[in-house]
Design a protein around this motif. Structure first.
Motif, PDB file in Angstrom:
ATOM      1  N   GLU A  29       1.203  -1.020   0.027  1.00  0.00           N
ATOM      2  CA  GLU A  29       0.013   0.062   0.044  1.00  0.00           C
ATOM      3  C   GLU A  29       1.095   1.197  -0.043  1.00  0.00           C
ATOM      4  N   ALA A  30       0.620   2.161  -0.709  1.00  0.00           N
ATOM      5  CA  ALA A  30       1.337   3.415  -0.795  1.00  0.00           C
ATOM      6  C   ALA A  30       1.318   3.962   0.383  1.00  0.00           C
ATOM      7  N   SER A  31       2.562   4.651   0.883  1.00  0.00           N
ATOM      8  CA  SER A  31       2.573   5.251   2.218  1.00  0.00           C
ATOM      9  C   SER A  31       1.896   6.778   2.085  1.00  0.00           C
ATOM     10  N   SER A  32       1.446   7.128   2.986  1.00  0.00           N
ATOM     11  CA  SER A  32       0.861   8.545   3.068  1.00  0.00           C
ATOM     12  C   SER A  32       1.584   9.630   4.055  1.00  0.00           C
ATOM     13  N   HIS A  33       1.681  10.766   3.953  1.00  0.00           N
ATOM     14  CA  HIS A  33       2.222  11.689   4.823  1.00  0.00           C
ATOM     15  C   HIS A  33       1.107  12.764   5.052  1.00  0.00           C
ATOM     16  N   VAL A  34       1.194  13.209   6.232  1.00  0.00           N
ATOM     17  CA  VAL A  34       0.552  14.451   6.599  1.00  0.00           C
ATOM     18  C   VAL A  34       0.967  15.679   6.013  1.00  0.00           C
ATOM     19  N   THR A  35       0.217  16.712   5.595  1.00  0.00           N
ATOM     20  CA  THR A  35       0.851  17.815   5.097  1.00  0.00           C
ATOM     21  C   THR A  35       0.446  18.856   6.062  1.00  0.00           C
ATOM     22  N   TYR A  36       1.252  19.940   5.981  1.00  0.00           N
ATOM     23  CA  TYR A  36       0.961  21.316   6.833  1.00  0.00           C
ATOM     24  C   TYR A  36       0.941  22.382   6.198  1.00  0.00           C
ATOM     25  N   GLN A  72      -2.117  20.993  10.956  1.00  0.00           N
ATOM     26  CA  GLN A  72      -2.267  20.011   9.997  1.00  0.00           C
ATOM     27  C   GLN A  72      -3.257  20.032   9.020  1.00  0.00           C
ATOM     28  N   GLY A  73      -2.881  19.597   7.702  1.00  0.00           N
ATOM     29  CA  GLY A  73      -3.607  19.776   6.480  1.00  0.00           C
ATOM     30  C   GLY A  73      -4.192  18.263   5.910  1.00  0.00           C
ATOM     31  N   ASN A  74      -4.140  18.019   4.750  1.00  0.00           N
ATOM     32  CA  ASN A  74      -4.600  16.698   4.192  1.00  0.00           C
ATOM     33  C   ASN A  74      -3.471  15.773   4.152  1.00  0.00           C
ATOM     34  N   GLU A  75      -3.788  14.471   3.988  1.00  0.00           N
ATOM     35  CA  GLU A  75      -2.814  13.488   3.489  1.00  0.00           C
ATOM     36  C   GLU A  75      -2.674  13.365   2.269  1.00  0.00           C
ATOM     37  N   THR A  76      -1.278  12.940   1.955  1.00  0.00           N
ATOM     38  CA  THR A  76      -0.913  12.841   0.787  1.00  0.00           C
ATOM     39  C   THR A  76      -0.266  11.588   0.328  1.00  0.00           C
ATOM     40  N   GLN A  77      -0.095  11.402  -0.848  1.00  0.00           N
ATOM     41  CA  GLN A  77       0.773  10.045  -1.279  1.00  0.00           C
ATOM     42  C   GLN A  77       1.715  10.286  -1.959  1.00  0.00           C
ATOM     43  N   ASP A  78       1.989  11.611  -1.999  1.00  0.00           N
ATOM     44  CA  ASP A  78       3.281  12.064  -2.608  1.00  0.00           C
ATOM     45  C   ASP A  78       4.553  11.433  -2.181  1.00  0.00           C
ATOM     46  N   THR A  79       5.541  11.129  -3.117  1.00  0.00           N
ATOM     47  CA  THR A  79       6.624  10.560  -2.481  1.00  0.00           C
ATOM     48  C   THR A  79       7.578  11.421  -1.940  1.00  0.00           C
ATOM     49  N   LYS A  80       7.381  12.841  -2.123  1.00  0.00           N
ATOM     50  CA  LYS A  80       8.314  13.901  -1.383  1.00  0.00           C
ATOM     51  C   LYS A  80       7.627  15.053  -1.100  1.00  0.00           C
ATOM     52  N   PRO A  81       8.114  15.547  -0.113  1.00  0.00           N
ATOM     53  CA  PRO A  81       7.365  16.924   0.288  1.00  0.00           C
ATOM     54  C   PRO A  81       7.337  18.248  -0.914  1.00  0.00           C
ATOM     55  N   THR A 125      10.526  26.274   3.681  1.00  0.00           N
ATOM     56  CA  THR A 125      10.356  25.177   4.444  1.00  0.00           C
ATOM     57  C   THR A 125       9.715  24.101   3.410  1.00  0.00           C
ATOM     58  N   ASN A 126       8.794  23.171   3.957  1.00  0.00           N
ATOM     59  CA  ASN A 126       8.108  22.014   3.149  1.00  0.00           C
ATOM     60  C   ASN A 126       6.839  21.948   3.878  1.00  0.00           C
ATOM     61  N   ASN A 127       6.277  21.108   3.069  1.00  0.00           N
ATOM     62  CA  ASN A 127       4.513  20.841   3.516  1.00  0.00           C
ATOM     63  C   ASN A 127       4.533  19.618   4.445  1.00  0.00           C
ATOM     64  N   TRP A 128       5.593  19.116   4.653  1.00  0.00           N
ATOM     65  CA  TRP A 128       5.558  17.686   5.689  1.00  0.00           C
ATOM     66  C   TRP A 128       6.227  18.177   7.023  1.00  0.00           C
ATOM     67  N   THR A 129       6.790  19.249   7.282  1.00  0.00           N
ATOM     68  CA  THR A 129       7.615  19.841   8.233  1.00  0.00           C
ATOM     69  C   THR A 129       6.573  20.447   9.368  1.00  0.00           C
ATOM     70  N   ASN A 130       6.366  19.720  10.422  1.00  0.00           N
ATOM     71  CA  ASN A 130       5.439  20.391  11.459  1.00  0.00           C
ATOM     72  C   ASN A 130       6.365  20.929  12.317  1.00  0.00           C
ATOM     73  N   LYS A 131       6.740  22.160  12.052  1.00  0.00           N
ATOM     74  CA  LYS A 131       7.663  23.056  12.702  1.00  0.00           C
ATOM     75  C   LYS A 131       7.452  24.582  12.281  1.00  0.00           C
ATOM     76  N   ALA A 132       7.468  25.447  13.308  1.00  0.00           N
ATOM     77  CA  ALA A 132       7.238  26.641  13.216  1.00  0.00           C
ATOM     78  C   ALA A 132       8.393  27.454  12.533  1.00  0.00           C
ATOM     79  N   VAL A 133       8.223  28.408  11.587  1.00  0.00           N
ATOM     80  CA  VAL A 133       9.378  28.943  10.708  1.00  0.00           C
ATOM     81  C   VAL A 133       9.418  30.686  11.208  1.00  0.00           C
ATOM     82  N   SER A 134      10.617  31.546  11.067  1.00  0.00           N
ATOM     83  CA  SER A 134      10.311  32.648  11.623  1.00  0.00           C
ATOM     84  C   SER A 134      11.533  33.262  10.666  1.00  0.00           C
ATOM     85  N   THR A 135      11.275  34.806  10.766  1.00  0.00           N
ATOM     86  CA  THR A 135      12.198  35.783  10.117  1.00  0.00           C
ATOM     87  C   THR A 135      12.109  36.958  10.784  1.00  0.00           C
TER      88      THR A 135
END
Length: 173
Positions: A29-36, A72-81, A125-135
């Motif tokens: 089964e294709a693995s899925s990832h949570v997007t953010y 947290q957004g939708n899940e994806t079956q993309d192979t990379k963020p 950043t990317n849509n698989w990273t569950n981490k705050a970002v700042s500048t």
């Protein structure tokens, strides 16, 4: 009876390669990832000294820390963020909040009037990273009211225009 035995052996011989083929494929089964998705945090409330004004008070040239938090957004079956790029800046200056509101459209959700007075360094950043970002953004030296705007692109997709955040900065003289 012999015919039945031959049919049974023939069926087994046909079935054996099929079983081997399916076993070799090991269907998974294709693995899925949570997007953010990311949204900007409000500026510090202690900077809003006049509640009727609804503007955050700063001095010319100050540094402002900007922070985006993941949701947290939708899940994806993309192979990379997917890459996420966040740009932020200030539109202004305006002499009054009313002048700012007249120049910035919240209906169309993009900036219609005013010039980008300053920009913050781009955040990546990317849509698989569950981490705050700042500048940090260096404020302009010209006094007046400014609208904090942002643009968030996911895989280079999104609004080509800066979008008002609803956060107004008042740079004092």
């Amino acid at each position: 009876m012999f015919k039945h035995a031959v049919k049974s052996v023939a069926f087994s011989l046909l079935l054996l390669p099929l079983i081997f083929l399916l076993g070799a494929c090991q269907l998974e089964e294709a693995s899925s990832h949570v997007t953010y998705t990311y949204s900007i945090m409000s500026l510090p409330k202690d900077r809003m000294t006049n509640p009727d004004d609804h503007a955050y008070i700063y001095r010319p040239g100050e540094q402002v820390a900007l922070l985006w938090t993941p949701h947290q957004g939708n899940e994806t079956q993309d192979t990379k963020p997917q890459p996420v790029r966040i740009d932020a800046g200030l539109v202004g200056p305006f002499a009054t909040i009313d002048a700012l509101k007249a120049a910035v459209s919240f209906d169309n959700n993009n900036v219609l009037g005013g010039q980008i007075a300053t920009v913050a360094p781009t955040v990546q950043t990317n849509n698989w990273t569950n981490k705050a970002v700042s500048t940090n953004m260096q404020l302009p030296t010209a006094p007046g009211y400014y609208m904090l705007v942002q643009r968030i692109l996911v895989n280079n997709q999104g609004s080509p225009y800066p979008v008002p955040t609803g956060q107004i900065i008042n740079i004092l003289k």
